[in-house]
Design a protein around this motif. Structure first.
Motif: not given
Length: 85
Positions: A5-9, A13-16, A22-25, A31-32
């Motif tokens: 839950d607290r992992s930034i990685s 990965l979920e955001i992307i 399935k890709k983001l700059g 922004r997200i």
């Protein structure tokens, strides 16, 4: 709990993965994913969990926080993770 839950990685990965292409700059990710809000939420959770104590505008580790930090540092050392690992 903290590793999922607290992992930034894991969050990145979920955001992307949720993005339509399935890709983001980097700018889109920024922004997200609001880093300032993440820090604030993390510190609030750590305070509620008894890991840190807030004094005025400063945070310090509680006894529980110091023990946890030392345990994590020892595990990282054993697994040769982090600086010097």
């Amino acid at each position: 709990y903290y590793f999922v839950d607290r992992s930034i990685s894991a969050t990145l990965l979920e955001i992307i993965d949720r993005s339509p292409q399935k890709k983001l700059g980097l700018d889109e990710i920024k922004r997200i994913y609001n880093v300032e809000k993440k820090y604030q939420t993390e510190l609030e959770g750590m305070s509620e969990g008894g890991f840190v104590i807030k004094e005025s505008d400063y945070y310090k580790n509680s006894i529980k926080g110091r023990l946890y930090a030392r345990m994590v540092r020892a595990i990282k050392s054993i697994l040769k993770l982090g600086p010097g690992g």
